[in-house]
Design an enzyme around this catalytic site. Structure first.
Site, mmCIF file in Angstrom:
data_model
loop_
_atom_site.group_PDB
_atom_site.id
_atom_site.type_symbol
_atom_site.label_atom_id
_atom_site.label_comp_id
_atom_site.label_asym_id
_atom_site.label_seq_id
_atom_site.Cartn_x
_atom_site.Cartn_y
_atom_site.Cartn_z
ATOM 1 N N VAL A 112 0.983 -1.272 0.060
ATOM 2 C CA VAL A 112 -0.015 0.097 0.042
ATOM 3 C C VAL A 112 0.743 1.255 -0.014
ATOM 4 O O VAL A 112 1.710 1.395 0.944
ATOM 5 C CB VAL A 112 -0.979 -0.073 1.138
ATOM 6 C CG1 VAL A 112 -1.890 1.451 1.342
ATOM 7 C CG2 VAL A 112 -1.845 -1.322 1.388
ATOM 8 N N ILE B 107 4.870 -1.118 3.133
ATOM 9 C CA ILE B 107 4.261 0.435 2.815
ATOM 10 C C ILE B 107 5.231 0.699 1.618
ATOM 11 O O ILE B 107 6.546 0.747 1.647
ATOM 12 C CB ILE B 107 4.748 1.338 4.165
ATOM 13 C CG1 ILE B 107 4.070 0.505 5.311
ATOM 14 C CG2 ILE B 107 4.410 2.701 3.888
ATOM 15 C CD1 ILE B 107 2.855 0.604 5.468
ATOM 16 N N LYS B 108 4.506 1.421 0.734
ATOM 17 C CA LYS B 108 5.082 1.682 -0.520
ATOM 18 C C LYS B 108 5.742 3.026 -0.473
ATOM 19 O O LYS B 108 4.746 4.062 -0.258
ATOM 20 C CB LYS B 108 4.326 1.407 -1.954
ATOM 21 C CG LYS B 108 3.931 -0.036 -1.985
ATOM 22 C CD LYS B 108 3.111 -0.006 -3.428
ATOM 23 C CE LYS B 108 3.686 0.248 -4.695
ATOM 24 N NZ LYS B 108 2.748 0.023 -5.868
ATOM 25 N N ILE B 109 6.893 3.401 -0.652
ATOM 26 C CA ILE B 109 7.501 4.503 -0.320
ATOM 27 C C ILE B 109 8.350 5.153 -1.905
ATOM 28 O O ILE B 109 8.946 4.435 -2.344
ATOM 29 C CB ILE B 109 8.603 4.762 0.775
ATOM 30 C CG1 ILE B 109 7.820 4.061 1.966
ATOM 31 C CG2 ILE B 109 9.178 6.090 0.828
ATOM 32 C CD1 ILE B 109 7.100 4.866 2.740
#
Length: 225
Positions: free
Chosen positions: A58, A85-87
């Site tokens: 996400v 967590i997509k950064i």
């Protein structure tokens, strides 16, 4: 190579999980926007389909590291510890990656167009780095070659980061990276279906059935003989 669904269509995900050996789901803000629904409602349904231990990726929206970290905490609280967590791999993104990994949070470095970005993401501790294959091609470079180069850089420098290749236009690209041994590919529902869809196979199966029914009768199977 892990095969991950790149979609937020709940029904499509449910169907793929029923038939295909997939390993999780990735989403992004644009994919979620297509649903026209509250993001957490959609993501909660996806988590319910894939289970608590499957990978769900996400993406954050904030541009600054502080905002990214705050979003990451909320995402994890709502969707579980197995959520990645997509950064975005920007200057602020690298700062956020370092902070999140210190706290044991799974990180996927995204928006990667160059091997340089991926190398920095790996050094920052990202679990995955996601090069955009088709988008790199559209810039006049070679997306498959870039993904392979990133994979080699990680291995040669003993970085635990894996490639999570994204943005495919056909199943052949997926197979080429599978042959090379990259860590994962996140693929749209239609491209996953394309890995199996083949009229020659369908014709062969129909011919086998016709021959068997000619022997034992229409509608008969090996369970009926």
């Amino acid at each position: 190579m892990k095969l991950i669904i790149d979609d937020a269509n709940v029904e499509a995900i449910k169907a793929l999980y029923e038939y295909y050996p997939v390993d999780g789901v990735t989403t992004n803000p644009s994919i979620l926007a297509k649903s026209g629904r509250n993001p957490y409602d959609v993501l909660g349904e996806i988590r319910g389909i894939i289970g608590p231990d499957a990978e769900l990726h996400v993406q954050v929206i904030s541009k600054d590291a502080e905002g990214m970290i705050k979003e990451a905490q909320v995402i994890r609280e709502k969707l579980g510890e197995k959520t990645y967590i997509k950064i975005p791999t920007t200057r602020e993104g690298l700062k956020a990656m370092k902070a999140l990994k210190k706290n044991g949070i799974n990180v996927t470095a995204t928006a990667i167009y160059t091997a340089q970005q991926a190398f920095l993401a790996g050094k920052a501790g990202a679990d995955y780095a996601a090069p955009y294959i088709n988008r790199i091609d559209n810039l006049g470079a070679n997306g498959i070659a870039t993904a392979k180069k990133i994979h080699d850089i990680f291995r040669l420098n003993n970085l635990p980061t894996s490639v999570l290749a994204a943005s495919f236009k056909n199943s052949q690209q997926v197979l080429e990276l599978a042959e090379y041994g990259v860590g994962a590919a996140t693929v749209s529902a239609d491209v996953i279906e394309g890995l199996l869809k083949n009229e020659v196979v369908s014709s062969a199966v129909d011919a086998f059935i016709a021959d068997f029914e000619g022997l034992v009768g229409e509608g008969m199977t090996m369970a009926d003989c």
